[in-house]
Scaffold this active site. Structure first.
Site, PDB file in Angstrom:
ATOM      1  N   CYS A   1      53.814  36.207  29.036  1.00 20.31           N
ATOM      2  CA  CYS A   1      53.214  34.877  29.287  1.00 20.31           C
ATOM      3  C   CYS A   1      53.755  33.792  28.366  1.00 20.31           C
ATOM      4  CB  CYS A   1      51.711  34.943  29.097  1.00 20.31           C
ATOM      5  SG  CYS A   1      50.937  35.803  30.428  1.00 20.31           S
TER       6      CYS A   1
HETATM    7  N1  CO8 Z   1      36.471  41.178  44.144  1.00 24.07           N
HETATM    8  C1  CO8 Z   1      35.164  41.461  43.893  1.00 24.07           C
HETATM    9  N2  CO8 Z   1      34.716  41.969  42.735  1.00 24.07           N
HETATM   10  C2  CO8 Z   1      35.627  42.209  41.775  1.00 24.07           C
HETATM   11  C3  CO8 Z   1      37.003  41.940  41.956  1.00 24.07           C
HETATM   12  C4  CO8 Z   1      37.407  41.410  43.199  1.00 24.07           C
HETATM   13  N3  CO8 Z   1      38.692  41.130  43.448  1.00 24.07           N
HETATM   14  N4  CO8 Z   1      37.657  42.259  40.836  1.00 24.07           N
HETATM   15  C5  CO8 Z   1      36.731  42.723  39.966  1.00 24.07           C
HETATM   16  N5  CO8 Z   1      35.523  42.706  40.545  1.00 24.07           N
HETATM   17  C6  CO8 Z   1      34.235  43.180  39.985  1.00 24.07           C
HETATM   18  C7  CO8 Z   1      34.439  44.151  38.838  1.00 24.07           C
HETATM   19  O1  CO8 Z   1      34.699  45.448  39.280  1.00 24.07           O
HETATM   20  C8  CO8 Z   1      33.128  44.032  38.105  1.00 24.07           C
HETATM   21  O2  CO8 Z   1      32.153  44.778  38.773  1.00 24.07           O
HETATM   22  P1  CO8 Z   1      30.994  45.527  37.936  1.00 24.07           P
HETATM   23  O3  CO8 Z   1      30.274  44.454  37.183  1.00 24.07           O
HETATM   24  O4  CO8 Z   1      30.190  46.193  39.007  1.00 24.07           O
HETATM   25  O5  CO8 Z   1      31.721  46.483  37.026  1.00 24.07           O
HETATM   26  C9  CO8 Z   1      32.782  42.547  38.270  1.00 24.07           C
HETATM   27  O6  CO8 Z   1      33.534  42.094  39.405  1.00 24.07           O
HETATM   28  C10 CO8 Z   1      33.183  41.730  37.073  1.00 24.07           C
HETATM   29  O7  CO8 Z   1      34.511  42.161  36.671  1.00 24.07           O
HETATM   30  P2  CO8 Z   1      35.217  41.610  35.400  1.00 24.07           P
HETATM   31  O8  CO8 Z   1      34.262  41.680  34.244  1.00 24.07           O
HETATM   32  O9  CO8 Z   1      36.536  42.284  35.276  1.00 24.07           O
HETATM   33  O10 CO8 Z   1      35.416  40.094  35.885  1.00 24.07           O
HETATM   34  P3  CO8 Z   1      35.767  38.872  35.030  1.00 24.07           P
HETATM   35  O11 CO8 Z   1      34.741  37.842  35.179  1.00 24.07           O
HETATM   36  O12 CO8 Z   1      36.167  39.242  33.630  1.00 24.07           O
HETATM   37  O13 CO8 Z   1      37.085  38.337  35.790  1.00 24.07           O
HETATM   38  C11 CO8 Z   1      39.458  38.355  35.430  1.00 24.07           C
HETATM   39  C12 CO8 Z   1      38.217  39.153  35.878  1.00 24.07           C
HETATM   40  C13 CO8 Z   1      39.628  37.195  36.391  1.00 24.07           C
HETATM   41  C14 CO8 Z   1      40.671  39.250  35.462  1.00 24.07           C
HETATM   42  C15 CO8 Z   1      39.195  37.821  33.994  1.00 24.07           C
HETATM   43  O14 CO8 Z   1      38.707  38.849  33.172  1.00 24.07           O
HETATM   44  C16 CO8 Z   1      40.437  37.221  33.358  1.00 24.07           C
HETATM   45  O15 CO8 Z   1      41.095  36.380  33.905  1.00 24.07           O
HETATM   46  N6  CO8 Z   1      40.701  37.588  32.114  1.00 24.07           N
HETATM   47  C17 CO8 Z   1      41.816  37.038  31.371  1.00 24.07           C
HETATM   48  C18 CO8 Z   1      43.002  37.829  31.697  1.00 24.07           C
HETATM   49  C19 CO8 Z   1      44.264  37.181  31.219  1.00 24.07           C
HETATM   50  O16 CO8 Z   1      44.358  36.080  30.798  1.00 24.07           O
HETATM   51  N7  CO8 Z   1      45.262  37.962  31.323  1.00 24.07           N
HETATM   52  C20 CO8 Z   1      46.554  37.522  31.056  1.00 24.07           C
HETATM   53  C21 CO8 Z   1      47.393  38.251  32.012  1.00 24.07           C
HETATM   54  S1  CO8 Z   1      48.819  37.415  32.396  1.00 24.07           S
HETATM   55  C22 CO8 Z   1      49.992  37.865  31.302  1.00 24.07           C
HETATM   56  O17 CO8 Z   1      49.757  38.255  30.235  1.00 24.07           O
HETATM   57  C23 CO8 Z   1      51.408  37.802  31.771  1.00 24.07           C
HETATM   58  C24 CO8 Z   1      51.844  39.156  32.155  1.00 24.07           C
HETATM   59  C25 CO8 Z   1      53.145  39.060  32.848  1.00 24.07           C
HETATM   60  C26 CO8 Z   1      53.043  38.712  34.317  1.00 24.07           C
HETATM   61  C27 CO8 Z   1      52.703  39.860  35.169  1.00 24.07           C
HETATM   62  C28 CO8 Z   1      53.147  39.631  36.586  1.00 24.07           C
HETATM   63  C29 CO8 Z   1      52.763  40.774  37.513  1.00 24.07           C
END
Ligand code: CO8
Length: 374
Positions: free
Chosen positions: A157
């Protein structure tokens, strides 16, 4: 290092195709429903986990993403495939990422009021390169007819900001006169479209910037780089294990654990305070407070992260004009996100205005630049 170094132009290229949350979720849910039916007995016996369904509403609420651009749409929504179908090119043809890079580079050169002949260094910096060598940057250099030298960089990133840091140092040290920094983020081949938690996160795009000494810059919009700041801290919470050693590991190089995967909630909790501290310290270096910053070009991974970080810095909710969000139509484009935000939201700034460009993500890595409109 007394030279004044400026960003003199920027370029953005986006693929023609895009996929909405609804399209993506419809395809994933059809795939998951069929998987669950096909493995009903094993799931009932507890031998296999069922695939949970995805939701467009969840995606928008949890991330701010509504749709994403994709280099190739064909194949991604096909439940028998679940990945883009990108035809192989011969070694004589331009590679896909070089082509993306060149589109963005040409736009950046035009905005900097420069031609390829003015450039003497090229950095292609992104989350993945489609091959190890020859460097994509050298392929781009050759295709554009640029003299000098070129190299690739990989910093997930923070690839774009860390490459801008290197360009800044090269200009300040006099080892290059004008540097073209390009970020062809072709993320879709590394996405696990069969994984509900991450199938929606990324999009494809290419960005580019021209960095040079202010003495030679004559474009309409120039931003002096007042300083750069970088930090890294090892974390396993965002990983991609795909790599050349897979060939010797006797594992499936495309198994889920080798594609992008993360502990999103942990990343959110750990990276936000790191970014706040990093940015505050960087601004303090110039005796600046958050209130002195007219524009926040922040990394675009999640709207809630950006809101939290800028609220902590400002002690109030920033306006969308102050801290623009491009996630809604671009999704997370790895290192290109903050550059897209800059590219689309800098023309209105006045001479002397301060802006902060910052990436944060895998590594962990954080890279920032304090910019001043000339
Ligand atoms: N639909 C419905 N429900 C879902 C979905 C979905 N698609 N996905 C997850 N849920 C559910 C989960 O299973 C969970 O259910 P339960 O409570 O029953 O366990 C509930 O929703 C809540 O899940 P989370 O706690 O995981 O949800 P969040 O509110 O945390 O949102 C995110 C998830 C959006 C992923 C969030 O945590 C986020 O954005 N975090 C930051 C991540 C970040 O910044 N990462 C950086 C990655 S990018 C990077 O570093 C570059 C890498 C190189 C590029 C790669 C290219 C491929």
């Amino acid at each position: 290092m007394t030279s004044t170094v400026v960003i003199s132009g920027s370029g953005l290229w986006k693929p023609a195709h895009s996929i909405s949350n609804e399209e993506l979720v419809t395809a994933y849910n059809a795939y998951a429903t069929r998987f669950n039916q096909q493995h009903e007995i094993a799931i009932e016996k507890g031998e296999l986990d069922s695939k949970p369904l995805s939701s467009a509403e969840f995606i928008e609420k949890a991330s701010g993403i509504k749709s994403r651009h994709v280099y190739v749409k064909d194949g991604i929504l096909d439940i028998d495939r679940m990945r883009p179908r990108i035809p192989v090119r011969s070694e004589e043809q331009l590679s896909d990422q070089a082509e993306m890079a060149i589109h963005a580079a040409k736009k950046a050169l035009k905005s900097a009021n420069k031609t390829a002949a003015d450039i003497d260094a090229v950095i292609v910096s992104c989350a993945y390169t489609q091959r190890s060598y020859p460097a994509l940057a050298i392929e781009v250099q050759g295709a554009l007819g640029i003299q000098g030298f070129a190299f690739d960089m990989l910093v997930a990133c923070s690839a774009a900001t860390f490459a801008l840091h290197r360009a800044y140092e090269m200009i300040a040290a006099g080892t290059a006169k004008r540097v073209l920094v390009i970020n062809p983020e072709l993320t879709t081949p590394q996405i696990n479209f069969c994984d509900r938690d991450s199938h929606f996160i990324f999009g494809d795009v290419a960005t580019a910037m021209v960095i040079e000494n202010s003495a030679t810059a004559d474009s309409a919009h120039r931003f002096e780089i007042l300083s750069t700041k970088a930090v890294t801290q090892y974390s396993n919470n965002i990983r991609s294990n795909f790599g050349y050693v897979s060939h010797a590991n006797d594992v499936d190089p495309f198994a889920a654990e080798n594609l992008f995967h993360q502990e999103g909630r942990k990343v959110f909790k750990e990276v936000c305070p790191m970014a706040v501290e990093h940015i505050s310290e960087h601004l303090q270096r110039h005796q600046l407070g958050a209130d002195n910053v007219s524009r926040w070009w922040l990394h675009q991974a999640n709207i809630n992260m950006n809101t939290l970080i800028s609220r902590k810095l400002l002690d109030r909710q920033p306006t969308l004009q102050e801290a623009p969000i491009v996630l809604d139509t671009f999704a997370n484009t790895a290192s290109a996100g903050s550059i897209i935000a800059f590219h689309l939201h800098h023309l209105d700034l006045q001479s002397g205005d301060i802006g902060l460009l910052c990436s944060f993500g895998a590594g962990y890595s954080i890279g920032s630049l304090v910019l001043k409109k000339q």
